[in-house]
Motif scaffolding. Sequence first.
Motif, short mmCIF file in Angstrom:
data_model
loop_
_atom_site.label_atom_id
_atom_site.label_comp_id
_atom_site.label_asym_id
_atom_site.label_seq_id
_atom_site.Cartn_x
_atom_site.Cartn_y
_atom_site.Cartn_z
N PHE A 26 26.73 24.46 -41.70
CA PHE A 26 26.93 24.43 -43.15
C PHE A 26 28.39 24.32 -43.53
N ASN A 84 30.23 26.08 -45.98
CA ASN A 84 31.09 27.21 -46.30
C ASN A 84 31.03 28.26 -45.20
N SER A 124 30.04 31.94 -46.28
CA SER A 124 28.73 32.41 -46.71
C SER A 124 27.62 32.01 -45.74
N SER A 125 27.96 31.29 -44.67
CA SER A 125 26.87 30.83 -43.82
C SER A 125 26.57 31.77 -42.66
N LEU A 126 27.27 32.90 -42.60
CA LEU A 126 26.96 33.89 -41.57
C LEU A 126 26.55 35.19 -42.24
N ASN A 127 25.53 35.83 -41.71
CA ASN A 127 25.08 37.10 -42.26
C ASN A 127 26.13 38.18 -41.98
N ALA A 128 26.72 38.71 -43.06
CA ALA A 128 27.85 39.62 -42.92
C ALA A 128 27.47 40.94 -42.27
N ARG A 129 26.18 41.25 -42.23
CA ARG A 129 25.78 42.57 -41.73
C ARG A 129 25.31 42.53 -40.28
N MET A 130 25.49 41.40 -39.60
CA MET A 130 25.08 41.33 -38.20
C MET A 130 26.30 41.04 -37.34
N GLU A 132 19.79 35.79 -32.22
CA GLU A 132 18.54 35.87 -32.99
C GLU A 132 17.63 34.66 -32.79
N PRO A 133 18.15 33.43 -32.93
CA PRO A 133 17.25 32.30 -32.72
C PRO A 133 16.70 32.22 -31.29
N ARG A 183 31.95 41.88 -32.67
CA ARG A 183 32.60 41.98 -33.99
C ARG A 183 31.70 41.46 -35.09
N TYR A 184 32.14 41.71 -36.31
CA TYR A 184 31.40 41.22 -37.49
C TYR A 184 32.12 40.01 -38.08
N ARG A 219 25.71 29.23 -33.06
CA ARG A 219 24.38 29.60 -33.51
C ARG A 219 23.45 28.38 -33.54
N GLU A 273 24.39 30.24 -47.80
CA GLU A 273 23.99 29.36 -46.72
C GLU A 273 23.41 30.08 -45.51
N TYR A 274 23.72 31.37 -45.34
CA TYR A 274 23.15 32.03 -44.17
C TYR A 274 21.63 32.15 -44.30
N PHE A 291 12.68 30.82 -39.13
CA PHE A 291 12.26 32.21 -39.30
C PHE A 291 11.27 32.33 -40.46
#
Lengths: 574, 321
Positions: free
Chosen positions: A396, A398, A401-407, A415-416, A449-450, A466, B210-211, B220
């Motif tokens: 993507f 951006n 915003s394209s990565l989940n900030a909480r993982m 995950e995949p 890391r996050y 990913r 986008e995530y 998923f």
Amino acid sequence: MTLLCVENLRIEFPSRHGIAVSVNDVSFELARGEILGLVGESGAGKSTIGNAIINLLSAPGRIAGGSVVLDGEPIQTLQGEAMRQIRGRRIGFIFQDPMTSLNPLLTIGTQLMETVVATRGASKEEAEARALELLEAVGIPEPKLRLNQYPHQFSGGMRQRVVIAIALAGDPELIIADEPTTALDVSIQNQVLELIRKLCKERDVGCILITHDMGVIANTTDRVAVLYQGELMECGPTMDVLERPQHDYTRSLISAVPRSDVKVHRFPQVEYIEKAEELRIDVKNHWLGQKESFGEVDHGKLLEVKDVDLRFVTKRAFRERDRRYVQAIDNVSFHVKEGETFGLVGESGSGKSTTARVIAGLYRPDGGQVYFAGKEISGMSARERRPLNRQIQMIFQNPYSSLNARMTVANIIAEPIRFHQLASSEAEVRQIVNDLLDHVGLGKAMGVRYPHEFSGGQRQRISIARALATRPRFLICDEPTSALDVSVQAQILNLLKDLQEELGLTMLFISHDLPVIRQMCDRIAVMKQGAIVEINDSASLFTNPENEYTRNLIEVMPHLDHLSREGLELESVA
Amino acid sequence: MSQADTIGQAAQVTHVPGRWERFKKSNFWYNFTKDKVAQISFVILILMAGAAFLSPVLAPTNPYDLVSIDIMDSEIPPSWAEEGEERFLLGTDNQGRDLFSTILYGTRTSLIIGFCAVMLQMFLGVCIGLSSGYFGGRFDSFMMRMADIQLSFSTMMVAIIVLAVFQASFGAELYSELAMLMLILVIGIAEWPQYARTIRASVLAEKKKEYVEAARVMGFGSGRIMFRHILPNCLSPILVISTVQIANAIISEAALSFLGLGMPVSKPSLGSLISSGFEYIFSGSWWITVIPGIVLVVLVLVINLLGDWLRDVLNPKLYKG
């Protein structure tokens, strides 16, 4: 005669982690009627300098040393009312985003006249006459009519013209333009820059043009100052600096700019930026390289898009006839051959990202079919599609915003693999994740890391890892580098090229940036207002465009022919 | 940079800060150390909660144990007053219970009801808000209209009707046994729209990022995307609203108890204590009402102050310009 003289400027931002020096020992001069480019990558301090000149530094920033002299008068210490006398009257400012720098509740006329009255103390009638004159000067047709319209009735380029008119309202001696065209399409960018240049020359106004874009610098400025991490690297006439860069940083920066005139095999390794670790793994014998058999593809067409239509509802209604739609993609057909990189190029709103999302299965087309490896995928249910999701992956635009900030990064990549059960044990998953991190140049230690701990370029590497984690066959890159600095962009593009070669990936590459498209793609489709206007080989499209619109696009893109070609591995000279 | 530098960098990054270290470096902790109000509120809250939950150990008497109560001890003023006794620090109520012990037990009851009611609200609100924001369309419209209807009845009105009907139909005996459960259910169910709306709003914002699209491209399912990807990113508003809601729930419980629809006199919460003392306030026994009243106000105030601070820390852009 010198209009503005900045000497040994030092700007500090005190924080709880200590004092951050964002600009250190920067000196330059500007004459009347001259356009000076301040160029640098993000964090170079170029906007900070612009804001410091008119004392708009956001707290807690402060000028810690040096002087800013406007026409013989030092202004770096002026506060409050004294500074207000200078803003607008003697120094005009043009902001980056024309969508937010105009007040949406006031008409253009009110905003212009307000500025004229405030800066020149004119009467209402005089102000109106002056506003009309200004609108005419910035090339807005039918200024009388336009005066009573609101900002939303103007396009982005037109709004930026209005912002320029407001900046000119007080007859300033100096204009500071902070990335004035970054939010605009290429064709409009050219017109706006042309206008700024013309106005500065006609009115003998000095201009500081802040930008990250070498193309803008090359086309518009007389002199250029190159900044790197708050320090001035070199300053001189634009042509000299671009053709014969003296400093190493300038040299590597210029070599990283994607060229429109020649195609390079790889971008030269850029120094002076964050290092990526070169810990490559042997892909051929690795899990990543072991493809599952997909079956042969007839005629080499891996993906085929046939007459795809998609419209979005703009006005919902209970009755069919009251509904309103906007046609996002209109009868789009193309195919992508196995192993090639296919480019989709177009201005904003041309439907290129929407097309990508239809292929990725995020939108369902209203008409037409998408075939992947001979199977129709556009009509499949989510369950039927699931095995195919592995083969089509997307990167993507951006990176923030394209990565989940909480993982954690490792979990994001794992995950995949876990979800699709691609590995037989948890230990194997971890091994694959570590190898992937190594392979995209981050290093396995980064897994714990996050995402917020990484820079934009590093995050984009995480996104790539990913996307590769499902061992895809087809990779959609939706403007993967448009949020990145040019040197980081060069690294990411190199990485994508390498990965494609090693893994035999097929790619759909989407960008608004023609030079980038040229460097990356074998075949290119040009999109305009949801439809494809031309599909051609990369080389012939650039040298010999068939369509009027394509020709125009190529014409307005920044020409960098005179940039130094030092250190480029040319593939073919066009 | 040379190869050696790169390797040096690699060696540096292998030190990974642990959870505690990371917490101590975070903005959250930094803001806390700088904010006196938050620190004081936090300390008071911890002290009150600690004392309340340790009440069986700390309290000098057990107010629930009817055998130990002597009606002759009733309405003794606090120990610092003229007629006060050493035995009863804050005096006794009209039944001769030690007020200090009763307040400790009552605070525990209030906190349990507040906390559990909010857990129930959160569960309902998160499930409804998350799915209605994620799926959108008709389901979303339907659930949000339900929320509007729910909100158009005030919480107190719903609670009073339900509790009064329950009390009338099942008798006071059964009611006093189930009072705590009923209060939790009523307050919990009546306030779910607060959560649902907040969460729906942040889901709508997160859904566009986008995530989420990346997760969908991976194939998923909806449940996984909702709970593993979107929900963790909506936690800050949930945390903020929870503090306010706990305070609200405690107040609702106190108000209901004051009206005689909450905790029974034999197991008083702060609200029923205030109410039971109210009859005696004009006969000079002010302490039975005023002291639990002060405890209630302080408890709610510190929770609200902490909530305000939390909101500022987690949402700096919105509230600090």
